[in-house]
Scaffold this motif. Structure first.
Motif, mmCIF file in Angstrom:
data_model
loop_
_atom_site.group_PDB
_atom_site.id
_atom_site.type_symbol
_atom_site.label_atom_id
_atom_site.label_comp_id
_atom_site.label_asym_id
_atom_site.label_seq_id
_atom_site.Cartn_x
_atom_site.Cartn_y
_atom_site.Cartn_z
ATOM 1 N N LEU A 81 3.732 4.010 1.336
ATOM 2 C CA LEU A 81 2.358 3.816 1.801
ATOM 3 C C LEU A 81 1.503 3.154 0.718
ATOM 4 N N THR A 82 1.628 3.645 -0.490
ATOM 5 C CA THR A 82 0.845 3.075 -1.590
ATOM 6 C C THR A 82 1.185 1.605 -1.792
ATOM 7 N N ALA A 83 2.458 1.311 -1.778
ATOM 8 C CA ALA A 83 2.878 -0.075 -1.992
ATOM 9 C C ALA A 83 2.367 -0.972 -0.876
ATOM 10 N N TYR A 84 2.439 -0.461 0.347
ATOM 11 C CA TYR A 84 1.991 -1.272 1.475
ATOM 12 C C TYR A 84 0.490 -1.553 1.379
ATOM 13 N N ILE A 85 -0.274 -0.510 1.083
ATOM 14 C CA ILE A 85 -1.728 -0.709 1.034
ATOM 15 C C ILE A 85 -2.114 -1.591 -0.148
ATOM 16 N N LYS A 86 -1.405 -1.457 -1.242
ATOM 17 C CA LYS A 86 -1.702 -2.340 -2.380
ATOM 18 C C LYS A 86 -1.433 -3.797 -2.025
ATOM 19 N N ALA A 87 -0.420 -3.997 -1.214
ATOM 20 C CA ALA A 87 -0.071 -5.368 -0.852
ATOM 21 C C ALA A 87 -0.956 -5.915 0.262
ATOM 22 N N HIS A 88 -1.304 -5.071 1.220
ATOM 23 C CA HIS A 88 -1.993 -5.574 2.416
ATOM 24 C C HIS A 88 -3.405 -5.044 2.595
ATOM 25 N N GLU A 97 -6.346 -1.763 2.964
ATOM 26 C CA GLU A 97 -6.546 -0.688 3.929
ATOM 27 C C GLU A 97 -6.889 -1.252 5.297
ATOM 28 N N GLY A 98 -6.868 -0.385 6.287
ATOM 29 C CA GLY A 98 -7.259 -0.772 7.621
ATOM 30 C C GLY A 98 -6.067 -0.974 8.531
ATOM 31 N N LYS A 99 -6.360 -1.238 9.795
ATOM 32 C CA LYS A 99 -5.314 -1.408 10.805
ATOM 33 C C LYS A 99 -4.338 -0.244 10.749
ATOM 34 N N TRP A 100 -4.911 0.937 10.751
ATOM 35 C CA TRP A 100 -4.078 2.127 10.546
ATOM 36 C C TRP A 100 -3.070 2.315 11.657
ATOM 37 N N ARG A 101 -3.440 1.907 12.840
ATOM 38 C CA ARG A 101 -2.541 2.133 13.966
ATOM 39 C C ARG A 101 -1.227 1.387 13.796
ATOM 40 N N ASN A 102 -1.337 0.172 13.283
ATOM 41 C CA ASN A 102 -0.127 -0.637 13.133
ATOM 42 C C ASN A 102 0.564 -0.423 11.797
ATOM 43 N N LEU A 103 -0.172 0.169 10.880
ATOM 44 C CA LEU A 103 0.356 0.298 9.513
ATOM 45 C C LEU A 103 1.725 0.991 9.427
ATOM 46 N N PRO A 104 1.898 2.136 10.089
ATOM 47 C CA PRO A 104 3.178 2.821 9.930
ATOM 48 C C PRO A 104 4.362 1.952 10.347
ATOM 49 N N LYS A 105 4.186 1.252 11.453
ATOM 50 C CA LYS A 105 5.279 0.415 11.928
ATOM 51 C C LYS A 105 5.569 -0.691 10.924
ATOM 52 N N ARG A 106 4.496 -1.322 10.469
ATOM 53 C CA ARG A 106 4.673 -2.437 9.528
ATOM 54 C C ARG A 106 5.244 -1.974 8.204
ATOM 55 N N ALA A 107 4.806 -0.787 7.799
ATOM 56 C CA ALA A 107 5.263 -0.295 6.494
ATOM 57 C C ALA A 107 6.618 0.386 6.596
ATOM 58 N N GLY A 108 7.037 0.660 7.812
ATOM 59 C CA GLY A 108 8.307 1.339 7.983
ATOM 60 C C GLY A 108 8.223 2.839 7.771
ATOM 61 N N LEU A 109 7.074 3.384 8.105
ATOM 62 C CA LEU A 109 6.881 4.826 7.952
ATOM 63 C C LEU A 109 6.953 5.514 9.305
ATOM 64 N N LEU A 169 -5.247 9.451 6.426
ATOM 65 C CA LEU A 169 -5.653 10.682 5.771
ATOM 66 C C LEU A 169 -4.952 10.838 4.418
ATOM 67 N N ARG A 170 -3.687 10.549 4.414
ATOM 68 C CA ARG A 170 -2.925 10.694 3.170
ATOM 69 C C ARG A 170 -3.474 9.751 2.099
ATOM 70 N N TRP A 171 -3.789 8.540 2.518
ATOM 71 C CA TRP A 171 -4.310 7.566 1.576
ATOM 72 C C TRP A 171 -5.698 7.988 1.074
ATOM 73 N N LEU A 172 -6.555 8.321 2.004
ATOM 74 C CA LEU A 172 -7.944 8.620 1.630
ATOM 75 C C LEU A 172 -8.058 9.903 0.813
ATOM 76 N N PRO A 224 -6.278 5.364 -5.620
ATOM 77 C CA PRO A 224 -6.222 5.414 -7.087
ATOM 78 C C PRO A 224 -7.475 5.978 -7.736
ATOM 79 N N ASP A 225 -8.597 5.906 -7.060
ATOM 80 C CA ASP A 225 -9.852 6.338 -7.697
ATOM 81 C C ASP A 225 -10.156 7.808 -7.460
ATOM 82 N N ILE A 226 -9.188 8.523 -6.959
ATOM 83 C CA ILE A 226 -9.466 9.927 -6.646
ATOM 84 C C ILE A 226 -9.400 10.792 -7.902
ATOM 85 N N LYS A 227 -10.422 11.603 -8.030
ATOM 86 C CA LYS A 227 -10.490 12.588 -9.106
ATOM 87 C C LYS A 227 -9.945 13.877 -8.532
#
Length: 265
Positions: free
Chosen positions: A25-32, A34-46, A55-58, A63-66
């Motif tokens: 997930l991290t790699a996918y979001i870094k590359a593409h 955030e957003g388009k959450w509905r399609n993200l799992p399919k595209r990322a292979g998750l 939710l997991r990302w946010l 990276p900026d999470i304390k």
DNA sequence: AATCACTCCAACCGCGACAAT
DNA sequence: GATTGTCGCGGTTGGAGTGAT
């Protein structure tokens, strides 16, 4: 309203995320991005639903999470903002850089709610357990109002933003507050959603009616958010930051004043 | 050591709001 | 204007961890 489920739950992983899933997930979001959450799992292979990925990302992977150790200052700010906003965790989290709404909500339900004697939101689980060892603290109000006044702000999405190429002119003087202008910028303003930035490219007329309670707080491309993006500020100095020489600064000043006010519940 | 009670937090769920069609 | 799709929010739950008995 009648909604279809956000995704087919068949064949999807649930429960705790594995390190591998996090990595994907991290790699996918870094590359593409955030957003388009509905399609993200399919595209990322998750094998997760889009909501779960979001939710997991946010709440965890950003990276900026304390994480952990909420400071005394943060704690105090949470309490004040909660008095002001109620259970608007996302708005509260918006004023606490690096903190997530889920974290603040959990912190409130497990720690602060007991500390200040408020009802936790999760009443069904805690109703049978009176607060244990409830000792007054320095931040505990002497007499909590029975019904704290809560301003029901409403965060709105603003997906279309026209950002002028020229920055807004800096204001040399604060705009005088007339009798028709609410003293409390969080109060009494009709909900407005901007399809453009609150200033025009050639006509910048600051007005409390253009910076609303919602876009003061939400994470969209509101004026205040744009300012924050230009000059990120820490909450410790958010009311005194020099870059805020405009009505957004006034709004933040007003908010700071309200939070510090003895009269504010 | 075993069991129970409780806390904490990541994750899930349902719903409302908004945008697109 | 009605319908559909998507996102984001707040409330709730499951389960691991920890302390008490």
């Amino acid at each position: 309203m009648g909604r279809s489920p956000c995704c087919s739950k068949e064949g999807l992983n649930r429960g705790a995320w594995t390190a591998l899933e996090d990595k994907i997930l991290t790699a996918y979001i870094k590359a593409h991005g955030e957003g388009k959450w509905r399609n993200l799992p399919k595209r990322a292979g998750l094998k997760r639903c889009g909501k779960s990925c979001r939710l997991r990302w946010l709440n965890y992977l950003r990276p900026d999470i304390k994480r952990g150790n909420i400071s005394h200052d943060e704690e105090e700010l949470i309490i004040r903002l909660h008095k002001l906003l109620g259970n608007r965790w996302s708005l509260i989290a918006g004023r606490l850089p690096g903190r997530t709404d889920n974290e603040i909500k959990n912190y409130w339900n497990t720690t602060l709610g007991k500390k200040i004697g408020a009802q936790p939101t999760n009443q069904s689980r805690l109703k049978s357990k009176p607060p244990i060892d409830h000792k007054p603290t320095a931040i505990e109000p002497e007499a909590a109002p029975a019904q704290p006044q809560v301003i029901r702000t409403k965060a709105t999405r603003c997906t279309k933003v026209l950002v002028p190429t020229d920055p807004p002119p800096r204001l040399s003087e604060p705009r005088p507050i007339d009798s028709t202008t609410p003293q409390n910028p969080l109060q009494a303003q009709p909900q407005q959603t901007h399809s453009v930035a609150p200033w025009g490219p050639t006509d910048f007329t600051p007005d409390y009616g253009t910076i609303t309670n919602s876009n003061l707080f939400n994470e969209d491309y509101s004026y205040s958010n744009l300012l924050e993006n230009v000059t990120p500020f820490k909450f410790e100095d958010w009311a005194s930051n020099d870059c805020l020489e405009n009505n957004a600064a006034l709004d933040l000043d007003s908010l700071a004043f309200l939070l510090n006010s003895e009269e504010w519940p």
